[in-house]
Design an enzyme around this catalytic site. Sequence first.
Site, short mmCIF file in Angstrom:
data_model
loop_
_atom_site.label_atom_id
_atom_site.label_comp_id
_atom_site.label_asym_id
_atom_site.label_seq_id
_atom_site.Cartn_x
_atom_site.Cartn_y
_atom_site.Cartn_z
N CYS A 25 -5.86 5.96 5.21
CA CYS A 25 -4.70 5.03 5.30
C CYS A 25 -3.96 5.34 6.34
CB CYS A 25 -4.07 4.97 4.02
SG CYS A 25 -2.56 3.85 3.88
N CYS B 82 2.84 14.00 2.37
CA CYS B 82 1.78 14.58 1.86
C CYS B 82 0.74 14.94 3.18
CB CYS B 82 0.88 13.63 0.83
SG CYS B 82 1.91 12.88 -0.44
N CYS C 135 -5.44 -3.97 -1.37
CA CYS C 135 -4.61 -2.95 -1.51
C CYS C 135 -3.43 -3.15 -0.70
CB CYS C 135 -5.37 -1.68 -1.18
SG CYS C 135 -4.42 -0.15 -1.10
N SER D 284 -0.69 9.98 -8.31
CA SER D 284 -1.16 11.01 -7.49
C SER D 284 -1.32 12.50 -7.90
CB SER D 284 -0.88 10.88 -5.84
OG SER D 284 -1.04 9.38 -5.51
N GLU E 246 -1.04 -1.83 7.07
CA GLU E 246 -2.33 -2.05 6.95
C GLU E 246 -2.31 -2.53 5.36
OE1 GLU E 246 -4.50 1.53 7.38
OE2 GLU E 246 -3.49 2.14 9.36
N CYS F 75 -2.42 12.83 4.40
CA CYS F 75 -2.04 11.48 4.87
C CYS F 75 -1.68 10.97 5.95
CB CYS F 75 -1.41 10.87 3.61
SG CYS F 75 -0.83 9.26 3.96
N CYS G 17 6.20 6.46 5.75
CA CYS G 17 6.37 7.10 4.49
C CYS G 17 7.25 8.32 4.43
CB CYS G 17 5.18 7.43 3.70
SG CYS G 17 5.34 7.82 1.97
N SER H 284 0.68 2.80 -7.58
CA SER H 284 0.46 4.16 -7.48
C SER H 284 1.73 4.85 -7.40
CB SER H 284 -0.52 4.44 -6.57
OG SER H 284 0.15 4.39 -5.32
S1 SF4 Z 1 -0.04 9.59 0.14
FE1 SF4 Z 1 1.18 8.09 -0.13
S2 SF4 Z 1 3.04 8.84 -0.71
FE2 SF4 Z 1 1.75 10.51 0.34
S3 SF4 Z 1 2.42 10.40 2.38
FE3 SF4 Z 1 0.82 9.01 2.01
S4 SF4 Z 1 1.51 6.91 1.72
FE4 SF4 Z 1 3.23 8.60 1.51
#
Ligand code: SF4
Length: 341
Positions: free
Chosen positions: A330, A116, A105, A211, A92, A119, A112, A189
């Site tokens: 996201c 986290c 962005c 973050s 995205e 997310c 990933c 970031s």
């Molecule tokens: S916040 Fe960023 S680093 Fe954390 S799982 Fe989502 S995409 Fe990955």
Amino acid sequence: MAKEKLYGKTLNELIAVTRKLGMPGFAAKQIADWLYKKEIGTIDEMTNLSKKMRELLSNDYEIGLSNPVSFMQSSDGTKKYLFRVLDNKFIETAFIPDNDRATICVSSQAGCKMGCVFCMTGRQGFQGNLSSNEILNQFRSLPEFRQLTNMVYMGMGEPLDNLTEVLKSLEILTGDWGYAWSPSRITVSTVGLVTSIIEFLEKSRCHLAVSLHSPFDEERKKLMPIQKTNTVKEVLDIIKSFDFTRQRRVSFEYIIFKGINDSPRHVRELARLLNGIRCRINIIRFHSFPGSDLSSPGMEATIAFREALNAKGILATIRSSRGVDINAACGLLSTLEQNKT
Ligand code: SF4
């Protein structure tokens, strides 16, 4: 055999290409010019290269641009684009217009590894690193490309976990022979990958956004598993050793969760932790997604949290929520698309 992509190569890589093909030394700079300044779509348009050189190039290489496969537009003007990358994966890219700024962005990975808990991308798991071509294609193939004023590496993935390709893309964006953007227009970031932060700070002049999400070890570990191996304290020690007093900025991203990290105790510890660092905290309102039991404390409590930080001498702002009506969380769109395919 698939042709190699020229777009996304640094000047040094283009020099290697021209050497391999026996082309004159100045041809690499000419090719960079066509790719990044004149924005051509085919090798045949590189008219200051001889026909023979263009044929030589075309045998093994292509420009390598690809348009988004779909997009959604929010009532606030934010757009979310989906690009196909790697082996039929989706990433995205967000376009965020805001008065005289227009920010893109970009994603740096498909999925990933960082996991986290707040997310959606983290839930996809890791699917692959994007190449410099795939990172910059999001920029170049964005329909709003010519309006862009700023770029943030805050989309899917952890940029510093794909540092080589991210650094290449930054070199192209900021190089005189590339897009010649000022590094102060670009923010990268990170969740706080200790060794990669040092390399990033040494090799680029772009802004850094860390973050943070909690100033307490045990709480942060629950939100962000990276804290188990790369602590915030180590990250802050590195930041304190670099010069952020001039053009370069460091900021901290803080998603505020109801009952988790929104108390006066958090304000006090944040103030203690960031004491002596010239920085800003960007407080981000959480947008819930299916399967998440985290929630936002609401606007009133978020403003109170910001005021409490400001009262402690910490510059804190609330980032406005954009694109909420198009699933701005996201990773949500690409997860839906992946599930379809
Ligand atoms: S916040 Fe960023 S680093 Fe954390 S799982 Fe989502 S995409 Fe990955």
